[in-house]
Design an enzyme around this catalytic site. Structure first.
Site, PDB file in Angstrom:
ATOM      1  N   GLN A  13      -7.554   0.915   4.356  1.00  0.00           N
ATOM      2  CA  GLN A  13      -8.423   0.390   5.420  1.00  0.00           C
ATOM      3  C   GLN A  13      -9.829   0.078   4.917  1.00  0.00           C
ATOM      4  OE1 GLN A  13      -7.837  -0.521   8.618  1.00  0.00           O
ATOM      5  NE2 GLN A  13      -5.677  -0.014   8.471  1.00  0.00           N
ATOM      6  N   GLY A  60       0.828  -1.207   0.000  1.00  0.00           N
ATOM      7  CA  GLY A  60       0.000   0.000   0.000  1.00  0.00           C
ATOM      8  C   GLY A  60       0.862   1.257   0.000  1.00  0.00           C
ATOM      9  N   ASN A 107      -6.928   4.636   9.842  1.00  0.00           N
ATOM     10  CA  ASN A 107      -6.449   3.405  10.451  1.00  0.00           C
ATOM     11  C   ASN A 107      -6.321   3.461  11.969  1.00  0.00           C
ATOM     12  OD1 ASN A 107      -4.418   5.243   9.286  1.00  0.00           O
ATOM     13  ND2 ASN A 107      -2.950   3.967  10.385  1.00  0.00           N
ATOM     14  N   CYS A 143       2.769   1.658  13.502  1.00  0.00           N
ATOM     15  CA  CYS A 143       3.947   2.403  13.066  1.00  0.00           C
ATOM     16  C   CYS A 143       4.417   3.392  14.112  1.00  0.00           C
ATOM     17  CB  CYS A 143       3.640   3.163  11.779  1.00  0.00           C
ATOM     18  SG  CYS A 143       2.560   2.270  10.689  1.00  0.00           S
TER      19      CYS A 143
HETATM   20  C1  LIG Z   1      -1.520  -0.286   6.414  1.00  0.00           C
HETATM   21  C2  LIG Z   1      -1.783   1.008   5.775  1.00  0.00           C
HETATM   22  C3  LIG Z   1      -0.945   1.502   4.759  1.00  0.00           C
HETATM   23  C4  LIG Z   1       0.320   0.800   4.348  1.00  0.00           C
HETATM   24  O1  LIG Z   1       0.098  -0.386   3.654  1.00  0.00           O
HETATM   25  P1  LIG Z   1       1.339  -1.416   3.525  1.00  0.00           P
HETATM   26  O2  LIG Z   1       0.873  -2.447   2.557  1.00  0.00           O
HETATM   27  O3  LIG Z   1       1.536  -1.972   4.890  1.00  0.00           O
HETATM   28  O4  LIG Z   1       2.495  -0.652   3.037  1.00  0.00           O
HETATM   29  C5  LIG Z   1      -1.272   2.695   4.160  1.00  0.00           C
HETATM   30  N1  LIG Z   1      -2.370   3.371   4.519  1.00  0.00           N
HETATM   31  C6  LIG Z   1      -3.208   2.932   5.478  1.00  0.00           C
HETATM   32  C7  LIG Z   1      -4.425   3.713   5.813  1.00  0.00           C
HETATM   33  C8  LIG Z   1      -2.942   1.739   6.146  1.00  0.00           C
HETATM   34  O5  LIG Z   1      -3.749   1.315   7.100  1.00  0.00           O
END
Ligand SMILES: *Cc1c(COP(=O)(O)O)cnc(C)c1O
Length: 396
Positions: free
Chosen positions: A179, A70, A151, A324
């Site tokens: 999300q 993501g 998130n 994070c």
């Molecule tokens: C988890 C998340 C990401 C990052 O996605 P990854 O695949 O872990 O890099 C980005 N935006 C939101 C809102 C998330 O919850």
């Protein structure tokens, strides 16, 4: 009892995704770019996965680009929009202060490169207002990027209205739907979305695979240089097992979207109602427009980290803020952006549910959390100070 309630950090791989992945690993091991039969088989599987993903989003399959995660999709969309904007003298971007770091840190980097960024206010409920967006859009705005759902606090943004406004003003609109995908209905056409990021591991596919939807006609440029994969836009041999698992997981989630949503919302609301009874507890995020599985609270007078560790000992996997930010002493940027003072933001707890959680698990969480909060407060100097000016709710 063991309860996994950290689905906003990552989800368990579903049986469907696991089967798709194992089958791909064992049988579809060809390189989709190879001309022989194994390559053609892999390439057909890739095409099918792309079609499935597109169908779930209301997109066309040539509008789907597979990425490594993501984060990559977010970086790619924002970097492209900035670069294309700059070429036309447009160096202004609009976003919110509650975006994921994948978006916020990219915007920070762009600021250092001379771009201007406006972060819209999100108010106490963590939701942007259209009138603010309307007045923020300028002649030189090249991108509006607003996350679909948050998130940490679960607030859902008025994506269709934001998209419609952007299109009326002729501004590109990107949404980080990491999300939302697999949990809320998405229709990129009806919602006027130009670019959308998603990530497999937030809807029961494995980690390390994501996708960017980019509306046809937008001449997106490669972010990663190399071979001609993904129609020359995203180099690197396609991670077919992960991609096939992601497509299977998204298809399954979308087929059961309403049913899962009802079930998870019921569990969520029961948990919210129970935790709201804890003295000096406050629900964070919008009470109504929130992710189906998101339960997020701040408990005054305690530290979220201590709460997490105690819940972990009791077998409950939860989170404080986002995965994070945990490990750092700064309170979450999201909780600060919705106006919570540092000392309250420190006492945050996020329980994020999915359709495999049960009523019994909710009852168990409700039997543990109030007790742990009380114990921590009994040891807390912050709480003791609070009780000098407040009647102690724990004293009869
Ligand atoms: C988890 C998340 C990401 C990052 O996605 P990854 O695949 O872990 O890099 C980005 N935006 C939101 C809102 C998330 O919850």
């Amino acid at each position: 009892m063991f309860v996994y309630a950290d689905n906003a950090a990552t989800t368990a791989v579903s049986k469907t995704a696991l089967e798709a992945m194992t089958k791909a690993l064992a049988e579809t091991y060809g390189n989709p770019s190879s001309l022989h039969r194994m390559g053609r088989e892999a390439s057909a599987a890739l095409r099918q996965a792309r079609e499935t993903m597109a169908r779930c989003l209301g997109a066309q399959s040539r509008e789907i680009y597979f990425t490594g995660c993501g984060t990559e999709a977010d970086n790619w969309a924002i970097r492209y929009a900035a670069q294309a904007g700059a070429a036309k003298g447009k160096r202004h971007l609009i976003s919110t202060p509650i975006e994921h770091h994948a978006v916020l840190h990219t915007l920070e980097a762009l600021k250092k490169e001379g771009f201007e960024v406006t972060l819209l206010p999100v108010y106490e409920n963590g939701v942007v207002r259209l009138e603010d967006l309307k007045s923020a859009i300028r002649e030189d705005t090249c991108l509006v990027t607003v996350m679909y759902a948050n998130n940490e606090i679960g607030s859902v943004q008025p994506i269709s209205e934001i998209g419609a406004l952007c299109h009326e003003k002729g501004v590109l609109f990107h949404t980080d739907a990491v999300q939302a995908a697999g949990h809320l209905p998405i229709d990129v056409v009806a919602q006027h979305i130009d670019m959308l990021s998603l990530s497999g591991h937030k809807f029961h596919a494995p980690k390390g695979v994501g996708a960017l939807y980019c509306r046809k006609g937008i001449p997106i440029q490669p972010f990663i240089q190399g071979g001609g994969q993904e129609r020359g836009k995203r180099a690197g041999t396609e991670a077919l097992p992960s991609i096939m698992a992601m497509a299977a997981a998204l298809e399954e989630s979308c087929a059961h979207l309403e049913e899962n949503r009802k079930k998870v919302e019921h569990l969520r609301d029961k948990l919210i109602a129970g935790l709201s009874k804890i003295p000096f507890a406050r629900l964070t995020g919008d009470p109504v427009d929130r992710l189906p599985g998101m339960v997020s609270f701040c408990f005054e007078g305690i530290e979220g980290e201590s709460l997490l560790l105690r819940l972990d000992l009791a077998g409950i996997c939860a989170s404080s803020g986002s995965a994070c930010t945990s490990g750092s002493l700064d309170p979450s940027h999201v909780l600060l952006a919705i106006g919570l003072p540092h000392e309250i933001a420190h006492g945050s707890l996020r329980l994020s549910l999915c359709e495999s959680n049960t009523e019994e698990e909710i009852d168990y969480i409700l039997s543990e959390v109030p007790q742990v909060v009380r114990t921590l407060r009994e040891m807390s100097p912050v709480w003791a100070r609070m009780m000098e000016t407040n009647p102690d709710p724990y004293k009869e």
